[in-house]
Write an enzyme that holds these catalytic residues in place. Structure first.
Site, PDB file in Angstrom:
ATOM      1  CD  GLU A   1      -2.976  -1.258   2.183  1.00  0.00           C
ATOM      2  OE1 GLU A   1      -2.889  -0.497   3.173  1.00  0.00           O
ATOM      3  OE2 GLU A   1      -3.917  -2.062   2.026  1.00  0.00           O
TER       4      GLU A   1
ATOM      5  CB  CYS B   1      -3.849  -6.353  -5.774  1.00  0.00           C
ATOM      6  SG  CYS B   1      -5.322  -5.337  -5.639  1.00  0.00           S
TER       7      CYS B   1
ATOM      8  CD  GLU C   1      -5.112 -10.816  -5.945  1.00  0.00           C
ATOM      9  OE1 GLU C   1      -4.491  -9.890  -5.385  1.00  0.00           O
ATOM     10  OE2 GLU C   1      -6.326 -10.986  -5.800  1.00  0.00           O
TER      11      GLU C   1
HETATM   12  N1  THU Z   1      -6.208  -6.351  -2.330  1.00  0.00           N
HETATM   13  C1  THU Z   1      -5.410  -7.305  -2.911  1.00  0.00           C
HETATM   14  O1  THU Z   1      -4.217  -7.409  -2.621  1.00  0.00           O
HETATM   15  N2  THU Z   1      -5.976  -8.121  -3.825  1.00  0.00           N
HETATM   16  C2  THU Z   1      -7.279  -8.056  -4.242  1.00  0.00           C
HETATM   17  O2  THU Z   1      -7.657  -8.748  -5.183  1.00  0.00           O
HETATM   18  C3  THU Z   1      -8.216  -7.187  -3.529  1.00  0.00           C
HETATM   19  C4  THU Z   1      -7.607  -6.181  -2.631  1.00  0.00           C
HETATM   20  C5  THU Z   1      -5.590  -5.438  -1.368  1.00  0.00           C
HETATM   21  C6  THU Z   1      -5.486  -4.031  -1.859  1.00  0.00           C
HETATM   22  C7  THU Z   1      -5.413  -3.267  -0.564  1.00  0.00           C
HETATM   23  O3  THU Z   1      -4.062  -3.242  -0.128  1.00  0.00           O
HETATM   24  C8  THU Z   1      -6.211  -4.112   0.412  1.00  0.00           C
HETATM   25  O4  THU Z   1      -6.343  -5.382  -0.188  1.00  0.00           O
HETATM   26  C9  THU Z   1      -7.589  -3.563   0.734  1.00  0.00           C
HETATM   27  O5  THU Z   1      -8.291  -3.312  -0.426  1.00  0.00           O
END
Ligand code: THU
Length: 161
Positions: A65, A74, A76
């Site tokens: 983040e 994210c 993935e």
């Molecule tokens: N997030 C992911 O890493 N993968 C996803 O497919 C959905 C959301 C993360 C993004 C952010 O750091 C946190 O989850 C909250 O949205």
């Protein structure tokens, strides 16, 4: 005369991870480990992903983040971009995704977001073979899709350009 286009979306639901085949289970475990490297001070939502390549290499990723929220990435995409950048010619066989909340020890449902589905679709299109997706289902369940087509029907790809 209008007609309805229907899509068959198949998701295999495992009530317990012990029913998973060994490769899928060890990839899910790698994804769970990857949650430990999440940098998620804003959401406190730790996501882990692990990508299995054709030669057996496992590439892990976690969400990263940023104070400027949209600049984060994210789990993935962190994982699959790392695979693309470091193992350019290897096909992606499988990706496992999991999530947990800070302060909690158990893993919860991890549905890849739309942008991650789009990115996975790009790699699947590029390599010409399906990418299997293993998703933590919560309460011990695990969901498995045999292709990104199951997560993103009517997708936009290079074929549409
Ligand atoms: N997030 C992911 O890493 N993968 C996803 O497919 C959905 C959301 C993360 C993004 C952010 O750091 C946190 O989850 C909250 O949205």
């Amino acid at each position: 005369m209008a007609w309805k286009l229907a899509f068959d979306i198949f998701v295999t639901v495992y009530e317990n991870e012990s029913e998973l085949e060994e490769t899928a289970l060890s990839l899910l475990q790698a994804a769970r480990q990857a949650t430990q490297t999440a940098y998620a001070p804003y959401s406190n939502f730790y996501v882990g992903a692990a990508v299995l390549l054709d030669d057996g290499t496992v590439v892990k990723g976690s969400n990263q983040e940023n104070a400027a929220y949209p600049s984060g990435l994210c789990a993935e995409r962190t994982a699959i971009f790392a695979a693309g950048a470091n193992h350019q010619h290897q096909k992606v066989k499988m990706i496992a995704v999991t999530a947990k909340r800070k302060e909690e020890t158990f893993f919860i449902t991890a549905n890849p977001c739309g942008s991650c589905r789009q990115v996975l679709a790009e790699y699947q299109q590029k390599q010409g073979t399906p990418i299997q997706v293993i998703m933590e289902g919560g309460q011990g369940k695990v969901y498995v899709c045999n292709s990104i087509d199951m997560l993103l029907p009517m997708k936009f790809t290079s074929l549409d350009l």
